[in-house]
Each structure stands twice: as C-alpha cells, then as structure tokens.
Scaffold this motif. Structure first.
Motif, PDB file in Angstrom:
ATOM      1  N   THR A 197     -10.350  -8.485  -2.196  1.00 48.76           N
ATOM      2  CA  THR A 197      -8.949  -8.698  -2.581  1.00 48.76           C
ATOM      3  C   THR A 197      -8.005  -7.913  -1.679  1.00 48.76           C
ATOM      4  OG1 THR A 197      -9.650  -9.023  -4.872  1.00 48.76           O
ATOM      5  CG2 THR A 197      -7.323  -8.551  -4.496  1.00 48.76           C
ATOM      6  N   ALA A 198      -8.375  -6.666  -1.378  1.00 45.43           N
ATOM      7  CA  ALA A 198      -7.532  -5.849  -0.495  1.00 45.43           C
ATOM      8  C   ALA A 198      -7.434  -6.461   0.897  1.00 45.43           C
ATOM      9  CB  ALA A 198      -8.086  -4.432  -0.420  1.00 45.43           C
ATOM     10  N   TRP A 201      -5.223  -9.553   0.770  1.00 41.82           N
ATOM     11  CA  TRP A 201      -3.822  -9.130   0.693  1.00 41.82           C
ATOM     12  C   TRP A 201      -3.327  -8.660   2.065  1.00 41.82           C
ATOM     13  CZ3 TRP A 201      -0.436  -9.090  -3.500  1.00 41.82           C
ATOM     14  CH2 TRP A 201       0.777  -8.424  -3.300  1.00 41.82           C
ATOM     15  N   ALA A 204      -2.701 -11.683   4.334  1.00 41.12           N
ATOM     16  CA  ALA A 204      -1.448 -12.329   3.942  1.00 41.12           C
ATOM     17  C   ALA A 204      -0.244 -11.511   4.400  1.00 41.12           C
ATOM     18  CB  ALA A 204      -1.415 -12.536   2.431  1.00 41.12           C
ATOM     19  N   GLY A 205      -0.345 -10.171   4.283  1.00 43.85           N
ATOM     20  CA  GLY A 205       0.766  -9.333   4.745  1.00 43.85           C
ATOM     21  C   GLY A 205       0.969  -9.425   6.239  1.00 43.85           C
ATOM     22  N   VAL A 230       2.683  -4.332   2.388  1.00 40.62           N
ATOM     23  CA  VAL A 230       1.393  -4.516   3.055  1.00 40.62           C
ATOM     24  C   VAL A 230       0.583  -3.228   3.030  1.00 40.62           C
ATOM     25  CG1 VAL A 230       0.234  -5.217   5.175  1.00 40.62           C
ATOM     26  CG2 VAL A 230       2.389  -6.289   4.534  1.00 40.62           C
ATOM     27  N   PRO A 233       0.228  -1.322  -0.775  1.00 46.36           N
ATOM     28  CA  PRO A 233      -0.646  -2.047  -1.718  1.00 46.36           C
ATOM     29  C   PRO A 233      -2.094  -2.169  -1.240  1.00 46.36           C
ATOM     30  CG  PRO A 233       1.440  -3.186  -1.440  1.00 46.36           C
ATOM     31  CD  PRO A 233       1.394  -2.134  -0.393  1.00 46.36           C
ATOM     32  N   THR A 234      -2.292  -2.394   0.070  1.00 51.46           N
ATOM     33  CA  THR A 234      -3.664  -2.490   0.578  1.00 51.46           C
ATOM     34  C   THR A 234      -4.419  -1.184   0.375  1.00 51.46           C
ATOM     35  OG1 THR A 234      -2.957  -4.108   2.231  1.00 51.46           O
ATOM     36  CG2 THR A 234      -5.065  -2.996   2.588  1.00 51.46           C
TER      37      THR A 234
END
Length: 652
Positions: A197-198, A201, A204-205, A230, A233-234
C-alpha cells in the motif's frame, strides 16, 4: 636615609611600556606565527558549520515563501489547463478512467490465471497482469487524451502507476511471505500488504508530481504536494506496517535453529532499523529540497524498496542454500553457488544504490565514471570469486564431516565415541588454511585493483615472518612437530591416546597443540613439541583379556568348552560379529593364588568396539558358570590385623 633602589642602574625604556613588554611582544609574534602555520579552530570547524546553518535557514525561508505562493501556482495550473482546452475535473476523470482500466485488466488477468490453476512461472504470473494493465491504461489514455501533448504525457504517466505498483506488490509479497503454511509466515501477510500500500501510494504521488510539472505548476505547489501528500504519508504507512509486525518479523528473519548471533541481533533490531532508514531518507530528501537540490522521488522509492526487502530475500536464499546442502543430489558446486548468491544479491543492491546516488555524486566531484565503474567491477568480481571458493570449501568440508557423523550415529549408542577418520581429522585444518590463503589473496587483489603497490607490503610481511620465526623457536617447533604428527597419522579426533604428560580422547586439534579429554572430564592442552611418545589405544584392533577366579577343584576342560561355546555364540550375533575379529576362547590356567585357580580368556576386536563385546562375554560367562555349577571365588581380602600378623610372620 640612603635609598638602595635609586642607586641601582636602570635601562632606558619607552614611556608607558611595563618591564614585561618585550616578553609580551615575543608571545604575540609566536601566536601570530602559530596562527599562520595552523588554521584557527573557528576557521576549520565553526565557520563551515555556520555556513551550513545559514544555508539551511535561508533555504527554509525561501521554501516557505514558495509554499505560501502555492495558491498562485494552482491558478497557473488552471490557466494552463484552460489554454489546452481542459478543465481540472475533465483531467481528473481521464486519470480515473486510465487507472480504473488498468486495475480492471490487472485483476481480470490475475483471476483468469487463478482459474487456470496458476500454472506458469512466477515471472509470468506477475508479468502478465502488469502487461495487461499497462496495455489497457495506454489504450484508454490514447482514446481520451485528445490533441494536447501535456494531456497525453500525463495520462501515459498514470498508465504506469498500476503495473508498477502491481509488480512491486508481487515482489514484496514473494520476498516476505513464503508459500509454506507456517504460522510465522502467514503472520507476515499484513506487513506485505502494508508495504505494498505504501509503495502504491508513493507511485501515485510521483505521478501526481509529474502531472503538476507537465501543467507548469510552480515549485511551491509541487513542494507542498510532495511533502504533505507523498513523503509524509508514505513514511507513515511504512513505519506503521513495521510497528504492527515487530515480533512475527523478528521470528521470520531469525530463520530456523541453530541461529547465528549476528542473525538474531539483526532480526530483533530490523523493525527499528527499517523505520530509521525511512526516517533518515525522508529527512535527507527534505534537507536537499531546502538547499535547492531536490532528490529524484523515484530514486528515493527504489532505494527504500531495495533496502527494506534485502533481509527477506537474503533469508530466502539462505534457506534455499541450506535445503540444497541437505540434499545429496545437489552438487557441492551448486550449493556453493546458492550460498554465493547471497553476496551477489548484496552486490546487485549495492550497485543499484551506487548507480542511483553514487554516479551523480562522482560527477559532481569530477570523478570519471568509467574508471570508477571498472574499479568497482573488479572488486566485485574478486569478492564474488573469493566467496564462491570460500563457500565451495565450506560445503565440501561440511558434507564430508556430516557424512562421517551420520556413519558414526548409525552405529548405535557407542558410535558417538568412535574416532574420526584421517580425512575427518585433517580436513578442518586444511579447510582453515585454504580459507586463510583465500582471504589474503583477496585482500591483495583488491589492493591491486585500487592501484596500490602490494610488493613492499608482501616483502615487509615476509621479513616480519622470518624475524618472528627466529624469535619464536618454540612456536616453530610446535608447528613443525604437529605437521609431522599429522603426516604420520599418529592420532585422530576421537581416539584415546596417552602422551608423556597426559592421556584422554582427542577432542581438538589446532595448528600448535592438541586437546585431550580425560575420562573424568579434565581437558589437557599439550603443544606438539611437548608430546613426546604417543600411545594410541584406538587404532586398528585390540586384544581384550579377562581373568576369572574359580574353585581349585573346578574342571578346567569344562571351562574351556564353555568359553569356546560362548565364542561361537558371540560370532553368530549379527550385532557383534562385524566388530569381533577373533572369537572368545580360553587361555587355560594363568595362576594359582590362595588355593584358587585363575583362568583367563581373550578375544580380539576392533579398537573402540571392545566394550560392548566385553559386556556380552561377562554376561555369558556368568550364566554359563551358574548353569554348570562352577563356583567363582572372590579375591581374598585380609583384615588390617591379619595383614600385620602375616607381615610379622614373614619377618621371622
């Protein structure tokens, strides 16, 4: 009254200067010369630190000013979109369509492969969904992108997000979660899911940052999005995944028992190390952005993925090599190659990190990349070749010793006490010498690859070794004596020997001494130069002689026949026959003591195997004497008073 102070002659000196003024001038000149010869502490340390702090503070203020102007950057993006005939909602809808098409193709292909039984290699199972997702995303992007070049490039960028995230998730899951049904492996599924998931993400960032750059967004808006949406959150997703999987991760990384100390420490500390690596990477990227030299986000993500999955891949390769070591059909060369694959993995990851970060740094310092790459390739080749030969020696030695140990274990309870063969005794010493030679040769080869002249070093070590040999004659005597003892095959590991100073089983053989374990447990270490004569009680065969005291009127012929029958019975025993070289038989009357007959018997057996045969002989003799009415007589013991009286009578 006469004043003596006025009578003293005085030297003329300038007005206003004390008597110590010349000394002060000398000290000032000395300090000036010292300051000119050695830079001041403030110039060497304080000023560079102050410049760095000033650069960071100025960059931070500039960065905050840019972020404050992010609203204007957003208006600039809107105007650029309007000039190209796009609105923000239309662009978001097109991006959503591309991502949805990629996800649908990826999931559909994976479902079809699952319905087909999941046949095919791991590369096919991971590559086919990624290829389908990429094709579907590019197809939708070509349909909805229109004529604007920025729109086409934006949608193509987003078409890469799903296949890259899918490949990364497959790699992470394959590295962390094994196919076995072990509970400790299944408990790592949340960790693999969290890291996937990280990474998704982060991809996508990165695509979002690329989109903002294509539509001419300012540096302030990109900085705000890259940091708030980005990087942070990562890092939070990765840290949370490792925090939730601390204990199962440590158990999985430690591997099966027996575990080395370094492996246990790494397994216990790896969750904290992983979180620290993520934190340091994010901090370094923020500092670089503050200084006006932002790091490429894709390189940062690849670095994190490689570093975080390295211990899991290393564990899988180690388990694969250990399985090959236990299977006899896998050759020693193949097992050595598997073990060397661990170093090859580390070399590949190191080369990738060097290409990502070392190459730009080398260019900045003016270092030629071709020279650096050639030197590093030579060092890597030397390291891999040394590791392969090292592992080959270790595998061959380990298999020989394991085979010998298995042969001893299959022999019953007494097999553990059986001595090793000559090869099993000398092989560890030869392997250690070969590994030491390999290490020395590897160090010299690396120095040559770095352009260092090693011949003065070799000459100096030779002279030092010669001087050490002359100064340590006892050490040389021990080493040379040990070589001759081993060449003569005087003793082996596990054999029971007696020397001039000690006796016991050979427990350890080193380059200058041998360690003997006494039957009572004491361990004696004797240098080879002090061994002297060696009596080996465990070599080839032994003759065991037993004495029995019987009544004076016992029929000796009956005892002889009984002993002969016992010898035949023992020869017929399948467990004792391989170790019995000559059957048990009577030797007749050996002596007459105190009105009793001493009858002896003997047998010949393999050295070290006589003890079981001896127990069987004694038990058979006891039964035969009982069944035939033969009375065994105990050895007479005299009371202290009787012994003194007998001694007094002897004097008379």
């Amino acid at each position: 009254m006469f004043d003596r102070r006025r009578s003293r002659p005085t030297c003329a000196r300038p007005m206003g200067l004390p008597v110590s003024a010349p000394l002060l001038l000398i000290l000032m000149n000395a300090e000036g010369r010292a300051a000119s010869a050695h830079p001041d502490w403030s110039e060497a340390v304080v000023e560079p630190v102050d410049r760095a702090v000033t650069a960071v503070s100025d960059g931070l203020l500039t960065r905050l000013d840019r972020i404050a102007a992010a609203g204007g950057d957003l208006d600039l993006v809107r105007s650029t979109l309007a000039a190209a005939g796009w609105s923000p909602m239309q662009l978001l809808a097109a991006i959503a369509a591309v991502v949805a098409a990629g996800l649908a193709a990826d999931r559909g292909t994976a479902y079809a492969l699952g319905r087909a039984g999941g046949r095919g290699s791991w590369i096919a199972r991971c590559g086919l969904p990624a290829a389908a997702a990429l094709g579907a995303g590019l197809a939708v992007a070509a349909v909805v992108s229109g004529e604007a070049e920025a729109a086409r490039r934006t949608l193509r960028t987003w078409a890469l997000v799903v296949p890259l995230a899918g490949l990364a998730a497959s790699l992470i899951r394959a590295a962390i979660v094994e196919k076995s049904a072990a509970p400790r492996c299944k408990r790592l599924v949340p960790l693999a899911r969290g890291l996937s998931t990280a990474v998704a993400w982060a991809f996508a960032g990165i695509a979002l940052l690329r989109t903002l750059a294509l539509w001419e967004a300012g540096s302030g808006l990109r900085d705000l999005v890259g940091t708030a949406l980005v990087a942070v959150p990562t890092a939070g997703l990765i840290a949370g995944a490792y925090a939730r999987a601390g204990r199962p991760l440590a158990a999985a990384l430690a591997g099966p028992r027996p575990r080395s100390g370094g492996r246990r420490v790494l397994a216990r500390c790896w969750p904290a190390i992983a979180v620290a690596v993520v934190a340091v990477t994010i901090l370094a990227s923020q500092v670089a952005t503050t200084l006006g030299r932002p790091l490429p986000p894709l390189a940062i993500l690849v670095t994190l993925v490689l570093v975080l999955i390295w211990p899991h891949l290393d564990r899988r390769i180690a388990a694969w090599a250990e399985r090959g070591f236990r299977v006899e059909t896998v050759s020693a060369a193949a097992v050595a190659a598997r073990r060397t694959a661990r170093m090859a993995l580390a070399a590949v990851i190191g080369a990738a990190l060097a290409a990502l970060w070392g190459a730009p740094a080398a260019l900045g310092l003016g270092i030629r990349l071709d020279t650096l790459a050639r030197t590093m390739a030579e060092i890597a080749a030397v390291a891999l070749a040394t590791a392969y030969l090292w592992n080959g020696i270790g595998v061959a030695t380990g298999r020989v010793l394991a085979e010998e140990r298995g042969a001893r274990d299959s022999g019953g309870d007494e097999a553990e006490e059986a001595p090793r063969t000559r090869l099993g005794t000398i092989l560890p010493l030869l392997a250690g010498a070969a590994k030491a030679g390999l290490a020395a040769l590897a160090v010299l080869s690396v120095l040559l690859a770095l352009g260092i002249n090693v011949w003065p070093l070799v000459t100096g070590l030779s002279v030092f070794g010669l001087a050490l040999g002359f100064g340590s004659q006892s050490l040389v005597k021990d080493v040379v004596s040990g070589l001759f003892f081993l060449a003569d095959d005087a003793f082996r590991l596990g054999e029971y020997i007696e020397t001039a100073g000690a006796k016991g089983s050979v427990e350890k053989i080193s380059i200058r001494s041998v360690s003997l374990r006494h039957p009572r447990g004491a361990l004696a270490t004797i240098p080879y130069g002090q061994i002297g004569k060696v009596q080996n009680y465990s070599r080839d065969w032994v003759i065991e002689k037993l004495a029995f005291r019987v009544a004076f009127d016992t029929d000796v012929e009956t005892v002889r026949r009984l002993f002969k029958q016992i010898g035949k019975d023992l020869e017929a025993d399948p467990e004792l026959r391989p170790d019995l070289l000559e059957p048990f038989k009577s030797q007749g009357i050996a002596a007459v003591e105190d009105g009793t007959l001493v009858i002896r018997g003997k047998f010949k057996a393999r050295a070290g195997r006589q003890f079981g045969i001896r127990r069987a002989v004694l038990a058979a003799v006891q039964r035969a004497f009982h069944d035939n009415g033969i009375v065994a007589v105990a050895h007479p013991t005299l009371m202290p008073g009787a012994r003194s009286m007998a001694g007094g009578q002897g004097l008379h």
